[in-house]
Design a protein around this motif. Structure first.
Motif, mmCIF file in Angstrom:
data_model
loop_
_atom_site.group_PDB
_atom_site.id
_atom_site.type_symbol
_atom_site.label_atom_id
_atom_site.label_comp_id
_atom_site.label_asym_id
_atom_site.label_seq_id
_atom_site.Cartn_x
_atom_site.Cartn_y
_atom_site.Cartn_z
ATOM 1 N N TYR A 24 46.793 48.136 33.898
ATOM 2 C CA TYR A 24 47.131 49.057 34.909
ATOM 3 C C TYR A 24 47.931 50.476 34.311
ATOM 4 O O TYR A 24 47.192 51.641 34.457
ATOM 5 C CB TYR A 24 47.953 48.616 36.006
ATOM 6 N N SER B 141 48.830 41.973 42.317
ATOM 7 C CA SER B 141 49.157 43.691 42.075
ATOM 8 C C SER B 141 47.870 44.196 41.424
ATOM 9 O O SER B 141 47.688 43.913 40.171
ATOM 10 C CB SER B 141 50.353 43.855 41.292
ATOM 11 N N ARG B 142 47.109 44.897 42.049
ATOM 12 C CA ARG B 142 45.761 45.572 41.534
ATOM 13 C C ARG B 142 45.065 44.992 40.765
ATOM 14 O O ARG B 142 44.289 45.388 39.928
ATOM 15 C CB ARG B 142 46.416 46.880 40.795
ATOM 16 N N GLY C 287 39.923 44.698 43.641
ATOM 17 C CA GLY C 287 39.092 45.956 43.228
ATOM 18 C C GLY C 287 37.767 45.356 43.519
ATOM 19 O O GLY C 287 36.867 46.228 44.109
ATOM 20 N N THR D 3 41.323 50.502 39.332
ATOM 21 C CA THR D 3 42.652 49.924 39.458
ATOM 22 C C THR D 3 43.537 50.833 40.053
ATOM 23 O O THR D 3 44.445 50.415 40.538
ATOM 24 C CB THR D 3 43.173 49.701 38.035
ATOM 25 N N ASP D 4 43.696 52.363 39.932
ATOM 26 C CA ASP D 4 44.613 53.165 40.389
ATOM 27 C C ASP D 4 44.183 53.310 41.886
ATOM 28 O O ASP D 4 45.119 54.104 42.492
ATOM 29 C CB ASP D 4 44.547 54.338 39.622
ATOM 30 N N GLU D 5 43.442 52.725 42.499
ATOM 31 C CA GLU D 5 43.183 52.828 43.819
ATOM 32 C C GLU D 5 43.343 51.581 44.773
ATOM 33 O O GLU D 5 42.800 51.271 45.940
ATOM 34 C CB GLU D 5 41.691 53.382 44.265
ATOM 35 N N ARG D 6 43.852 50.596 43.965
ATOM 36 C CA ARG D 6 43.933 49.137 44.640
ATOM 37 C C ARG D 6 45.176 48.914 45.274
ATOM 38 O O ARG D 6 45.480 47.803 45.730
ATOM 39 C CB ARG D 6 43.684 48.237 43.593
ATOM 40 N N LEU D 7 46.274 49.659 45.583
ATOM 41 C CA LEU D 7 47.554 49.466 46.144
ATOM 42 C C LEU D 7 47.297 48.948 47.647
ATOM 43 O O LEU D 7 47.751 47.862 48.120
ATOM 44 C CB LEU D 7 48.430 50.892 46.247
ATOM 45 N N THR E 100 46.114 45.556 47.609
ATOM 46 C CA THR E 100 47.291 44.551 46.918
ATOM 47 C C THR E 100 48.182 44.296 48.486
ATOM 48 O O THR E 100 48.585 43.127 48.269
ATOM 49 C CB THR E 100 47.841 45.512 45.979
ATOM 50 N N ASP F 61 54.199 48.106 41.994
ATOM 51 C CA ASP F 61 54.743 48.964 43.220
ATOM 52 C C ASP F 61 55.639 48.207 44.020
ATOM 53 O O ASP F 61 55.517 47.716 44.912
ATOM 54 C CB ASP F 61 53.555 49.447 43.907
#
Length: 287
Positions: A30, A221-222, A227, A234-238, A241, A260
């Protein structure tokens, strides 16, 4: 709910614990090495503490495929760092993310309270380290995978039952070997040795695990199952999650490993308030 005691902390029934991730690696999936540098890692710890972390999970080897990291190098990445963090934050529970007994022993001596063995006892001496030191132990399920590998084809007749039975068996075996019963967590280990369908099924039926006598940790987390479910990098999976986090909390998970921290803490506090386990922080509307 079973008792859970880690370091100086007792985690009571209805209390959710956030486990913040700090990777002392140059190639984590990540953050891509954002906390590999010592000062950057220390800054990440301070941020995690401010945002409500209860536990700090420190790893020195990427979980997935990648260059070999010798034991001595892994120790160099995590042990001095754990020693420094334990002195700065004696109230913080520190976890070492490792599957190697040599690393676990050195990390506990430096101040780690928990051994997060994400590779399901591949090194059988990790259990002995927990026994000898009194450290807590995370017991995971990987379907028999060798560390840092990905299953080519994961097949289960009943993934929920098989994961449950394997984790309970491992936990009972650890107690029989002398590990503290109140220091054991079980982790269904989403993604590891599993398809996205398996990880979704485990989340959907997580209460099968949480109704056992063992506290449950989830590391959502992510991850790839988030996904692949949403078709997001990965950077858009908050958001995905956090949805999985809320469901897992409602179904009884106790510890949440998270990149996060603030967002996870807020979701867990909201779930706890809805369940009646936590008071609202600032109620005044129409009162």
């Amino acid at each position: 709910m079973p008792e859970l005691r880690l370091g100086r902390r007792d985690f009571s029934d209805g209390q959710y614990a956030v486990m913040a991730i700090v990777n002392r690696t140059p190639d984590s999936f990540y953050d891509a090495g954002a906390t590999f540098a010592y000062d950057a890692a220390l800054a990440a710890v301070e941020k995690a503490v401010r945002e409500g972390a209860d536990i700090l999970d420190v790893g020195g080897v990427k979980a997935g495929e990648g260059p070999e990291v010798p034991v001595a190098e892994e120790i160099d990445r995590v042990v001095p760092f754990i020693d420094e963090v334990s002195r700065r934050h004696p109230e913080l529970v520190i976890s070492v993310d490792t599957y190697r007994a040599e690393v676990a022993r050195e990390a506990v001596a430096a101040g780690a309270d928990l051994i997060n063995d994400t590779w399901a006892g591949w090194d059988q001496e990790v259990t002995a380290v927990a026994r000898d030191t009194g450290a807590g132990l995370v017991i995971s399920h990987t379907g028999g995978l060798e560390p840092r590998t990905v299953a080519k084809k994961a097949v289960y007749e009943d993934v929920v039952k098989e994961v449950h039975d394997d984790l309970v068996s491992q936990a009972e075996n650890a107690v029989a070997q002398g590990v503290r019963r109140d220091g054991i967590l079980i982790d269904p280990t989403h993604d590891f040795g599993k398809t996205t369908y398996h990880s979704l099924d485990l989340t959907r039926h997580l209460d099968v695990l949480t109704e056992s006598e063992w506290p449950v940790l989830v590391a959502l987390s992510r991850k790839d199952f988030v996904g692949e479910t949403l078709n997001l990098p990965t950077d858009e999976r908050l958001n995905g999650t956090l949805a999985a986090t809320a469901v897992s909390a409602w179904k009884g998970a106790r510890v949440f490993r998270a990149h996060d921290v603030r967002a996870t803490r807020e979701v867990l506090d909201m779930v706890a308030a809805i369940k009646g386990d936590k008071e609202p922080k600032a109620p005044h509307r129409s009162l």
